[in-house]
Design a protein around this motif. Structure first.
Motif, PDB file in Angstrom:
ATOM      1  N   ALA A 143      23.792  -8.348 -18.086  1.00 22.04           N
ATOM      2  CA  ALA A 143      22.516  -8.916 -17.625  1.00 22.04           C
ATOM      3  C   ALA A 143      21.343  -8.026 -18.026  1.00 22.04           C
ATOM      4  O   ALA A 143      20.198  -8.479 -18.072  1.00 22.04           O
ATOM      5  CB  ALA A 143      22.539  -9.105 -16.109  1.00 22.04           C
ATOM      6  N   PHE A 144      21.638  -6.751 -18.320  1.00 21.55           N
ATOM      7  CA  PHE A 144      20.571  -5.844 -18.752  1.00 21.55           C
ATOM      8  C   PHE A 144      20.286  -5.930 -20.248  1.00 21.55           C
ATOM      9  O   PHE A 144      19.301  -5.376 -20.724  1.00 21.55           O
ATOM     10  CB  PHE A 144      20.915  -4.389 -18.386  1.00 21.55           C
ATOM     11  CG  PHE A 144      20.528  -4.013 -16.975  1.00 21.55           C
ATOM     12  CD1 PHE A 144      19.196  -3.912 -16.609  1.00 21.55           C
ATOM     13  CD2 PHE A 144      21.497  -3.758 -16.021  1.00 21.55           C
ATOM     14  CE1 PHE A 144      18.827  -3.560 -15.321  1.00 21.55           C
ATOM     15  CE2 PHE A 144      21.143  -3.410 -14.723  1.00 21.55           C
ATOM     16  CZ  PHE A 144      19.804  -3.312 -14.375  1.00 21.55           C
ATOM     17  N   ASN A 145      21.163  -6.596 -21.021  1.00 21.45           N
ATOM     18  CA  ASN A 145      20.965  -6.595 -22.477  1.00 21.45           C
ATOM     19  C   ASN A 145      19.593  -7.124 -22.872  1.00 21.45           C
ATOM     20  O   ASN A 145      18.868  -6.497 -23.645  1.00 21.45           O
ATOM     21  CB  ASN A 145      22.037  -7.453 -23.165  1.00 21.45           C
ATOM     22  CG  ASN A 145      23.345  -6.703 -23.353  1.00 21.45           C
ATOM     23  OD1 ASN A 145      23.521  -5.595 -22.856  1.00 21.45           O
ATOM     24  ND2 ASN A 145      24.273  -7.305 -24.079  1.00 21.45           N
ATOM     25  N   LEU A 146      19.272  -8.305 -22.364  1.00 21.06           N
ATOM     26  CA  LEU A 146      18.014  -8.932 -22.782  1.00 21.06           C
ATOM     27  C   LEU A 146      16.804  -8.097 -22.347  1.00 21.06           C
ATOM     28  O   LEU A 146      15.955  -7.760 -23.188  1.00 21.06           O
ATOM     29  CB  LEU A 146      17.944 -10.374 -22.258  1.00 21.06           C
ATOM     30  CG  LEU A 146      16.732 -11.197 -22.716  1.00 21.06           C
ATOM     31  CD1 LEU A 146      17.115 -12.664 -22.866  1.00 21.06           C
ATOM     32  CD2 LEU A 146      15.578 -11.088 -21.744  1.00 21.06           C
ATOM     33  N   PRO A 147      16.690  -7.720 -21.070  1.00 20.82           N
ATOM     34  CA  PRO A 147      15.503  -6.946 -20.687  1.00 20.82           C
ATOM     35  C   PRO A 147      15.400  -5.576 -21.378  1.00 20.82           C
ATOM     36  O   PRO A 147      14.300  -5.176 -21.791  1.00 20.82           O
ATOM     37  CB  PRO A 147      15.609  -6.801 -19.168  1.00 20.82           C
ATOM     38  CG  PRO A 147      16.937  -7.316 -18.769  1.00 20.82           C
ATOM     39  CD  PRO A 147      17.471  -8.153 -19.888  1.00 20.82           C
ATOM     40  N   ILE A 148      16.518  -4.869 -21.547  1.00 23.23           N
ATOM     41  CA  ILE A 148      16.428  -3.539 -22.187  1.00 23.23           C
ATOM     42  C   ILE A 148      16.057  -3.713 -23.658  1.00 23.23           C
ATOM     43  O   ILE A 148      15.245  -2.955 -24.215  1.00 23.23           O
ATOM     44  CB  ILE A 148      17.750  -2.751 -22.052  1.00 23.23           C
ATOM     45  CG1 ILE A 148      18.072  -2.501 -20.573  1.00 23.23           C
ATOM     46  CG2 ILE A 148      17.717  -1.453 -22.853  1.00 23.23           C
ATOM     47  CD1 ILE A 148      17.434  -1.314 -19.920  1.00 23.23           C
TER      48      ILE A 148
END
Ligand SMILES: O=C(COP(=O)(O)O)[C@@H](O)[C@H](O)[C@H](O)COP(=O)(O)O
Ligand SMILES: [Mg+2]
Ligand SMILES: [Mg+2]
Ligand SMILES: [Mg+2]
Length: 375
Positions: free
Chosen positions: A141-146
C-alpha cells in the motif's frame, strides 16, 4: 547527542488485541507500553518514545543510539508487547497477542510477527520526519505514495525545481515472495521501477536512498517501509501485515506537503475485511483511525516530528487532522460505497492468487472431491 551524530529511529508495531473485534487499541495497552518504554528511557536504552495507535495496531516510535536491528531495542519492544498482551488477556480483548507469533524472543522481532521500520541517520541541523501508520492493508500500500513522493514530478515539485533533488533517488525494491532485492535509479529506470512496484502484492519498496552528490550520505535511507509477512511466519491467515513507514523531509528531500500530497488520492489497496478485499485507503487523524465499516475502509495516519539535537521526538503533529484532507475522506467514502456493492465479487474481493493468504483455501478444499472432468 548532537547535530551530525548518528541516531536511529525505530517504529516497531504489533496487533496484540482489538477492542472490540479488530477495530482499535484499548487505552490500557497504550499505558502499559508507555510504562515499559519510560523505564527504558530512565535506564538509557532509548532516548525518547511515543506510543501511537492505528486501528488495532499498537505502534512504538523510539529514538536511540543502538543502530538498526539492535537486540536491546527489539527486546524492549517485545517486552512492551508482552506486557500489554497480559493486559489484553485480562480485559478479554479480541485476538490478544495476535501478532506475537513466537513464544520466546531471540534477538530480533523480525520474523516473529511485529512489523519494523528503522533507519539510522546522521542528524541534520533540523530533522523533520513523518511516521506513517496503516491498518487493514499490507506493505504494498506504500508503493504508490512513496513512488509519488520521490519520483513523480506531478506530485513533488522539488524534483523539477530544487537542484538538490533534480538528480532523483534510488529505490530498493524487495520481491517478498522470492526474497530478493534490486536497486533501481529514478528517473533513469522509472519504467522498470513501475513495472515492478505496480505489482504491489509481490514487489514492495523497502527503502529510498539519495544519489551520490546529495547532501545526505548515499548509504542513508530517506524512507523505509515495514515489509514483514505474517503469513510466512504463521503459515496461516492471521490478519493483515498492517505496515508502517518512516520518511524524512525538507532540505533536498520532498517538503512536508510533498510527503503528504500522495495521500490526497485514496488509492485502492488490498486488505479491508478479512484481508481479502480491495478498498480505498483513507487518511485520518489518530482518533479516527478505528476501522468500522466492513472492518474498514483501510486507514493511514501520518505523525509529524522534529528530532531535537538531543534525539528527542518533538511531536507528534497529527498531520491528517486537517480539513485539507476532508475531500479525500469524502472521496474514500464514495469509493467505499461503490466497492461494497460488488459484495463477494472481484475486483472488490482480491484475485485468487492473493486469496491464497486468506481463509478461502480452507473453503475451496472442501469442494475438491466434488469436481469431475468435463468430457
Ligand atoms: O482484516 C481483519 C483483521 O486484520 P488485522 O487484525 O487488523 O490485521 C479483519 O477484517 C478480520 O479478518 C475479520 O474481522 C475476521 O476476524 P476473525 O473473526 O477471523 O478474527
Ligand atoms: Mg487484529
Ligand atoms: Mg490491524
Ligand atoms: Mg494485522
Amino acid at each position: 547527542m548532537a547535530v551530525g551524530e548518528k541516531i536511529t529511529i525505530s517504529v516497531i508495531k504489533a496487533d496484540i488485541g482489538g477492542w472490540p473485534g479488530h477495530s482499535r487499541v484499548h487505552p490500557q495497552l497504550v499505558e502499559t507500553a508507555e510504562e515499559v518504554l519510560s523505564k527504558a528511557v530512565e535506564e538509557g536504552t532509548i532516548i525518547d518514545f511515543y506510543v501511537a495507535t492505528c486501528g488495532d495496531d499498537l505502534q512504538l516510535i523510539m529514538t536511540h543510539k543502538k543502530g538498526v536491528d539492535s537486540p536491546e531495542v527489539h527486546g524492549l519492544a517485545w517486552k512492551a508487547f508482552e506486557e500489554a498482551t497480559k493486559v489484553a488477556k485480562e480485559l478479554g480483548l479480541y485476538g490478544a497477542g495476535q501478532d506475537l507469533l513466537k513464544d520466546a524472543f531471540s534477538g530480533n522481532v523480525r520474523g516473529m510477527g511485529p512489523g519494523v521500520a528503522e533507519m539510522e541517520i546522521t542528524l541534520r541541523k533540523s530533522e523533520p520526519v513523518v511516521t506513517f501508520h496503516m491498518d487493514k492493508t499490507e506493505p504494498g500500500a506504500f508503493n504508490l505514495p512513496i513512488f509519488r513522493m520521490f519520483a513523480d514530478p506531478f506530485n513533488t515539485a522539488g524534483l523539477v525545481i530544487d537542484p538538490k533533488m533534480h538528480m532523483g533517488f534510488r529505490f530498493e525494491v524487495w520481491d517478498i515472495l522470492e526474497h530478493k532485492r534490486v536497486i533501481l535509479n529514478s528517473p533513469e529506470e522509472l519504467y522498470d521501477l513501475l513495472a515492478l512496484i505496480g505489482a504491489k502484492s509481490r514487489y514492495v519498496i523497502k527503502r529510498v536512498y539519495p544519489k551520490p552528490g546529495h547532501p545526505i550520505p548515499e548509504n542513508e535511507p530517506v524512507a523505509v517501509v515495514s515489509t514483514e509477512k505474517l503469513y510466512e511466519v504463521a503459515g496461516e491467515y492471521v490478519g493483515k501485515d498492517d505496515p508502517v513507514a518512516i520518511v524524512r523531509a525538507q532540505s533536498g528531500l520532498p517538503a512536508l506537503g510533498e510527503v503528504l500530497e500522495p495521500f490526497a488520492f485514496p488509492h485502492l489497496v488490498s486488505g479491508w475485511m478479512r484481508g481479502s478485499h480491495n478498498g480505498p485507503i483513507m487518511p485520518v487523524p489518530m482518533h479516527q483511525a478505528n476501522p468500522t465499516r466492513f472492518d474498514g475502509p483501510p486507514r493511514v495516519v501520518a505523525l509529524g516530528w522534529q528530532i531535537s539535537p538531543e534525539g528527542k521526538l518533538v511531536g507528534p503533529v497529527d498531520l491528517f487532522d486537517d480539513p485539507a484532507f476532508d475531500y479525500t475522506r469524502q472521496k474514500a467514502l464514495e469509493i467505499t460505497e461503490y466497492m461494497r456493492r460488488h459484495g463477494p465479487f472481484e475486483p472488490h474481493r482480491l484475485p485468487l492468487e492473493e486469496m491464497e493468504y486468506t481463509t478461502l483455501p480452507g473453503v475451496l478444499k472442501r469442494l475438491t472431491d466434488r469436481f469431475e472432468p468435463i468430457e
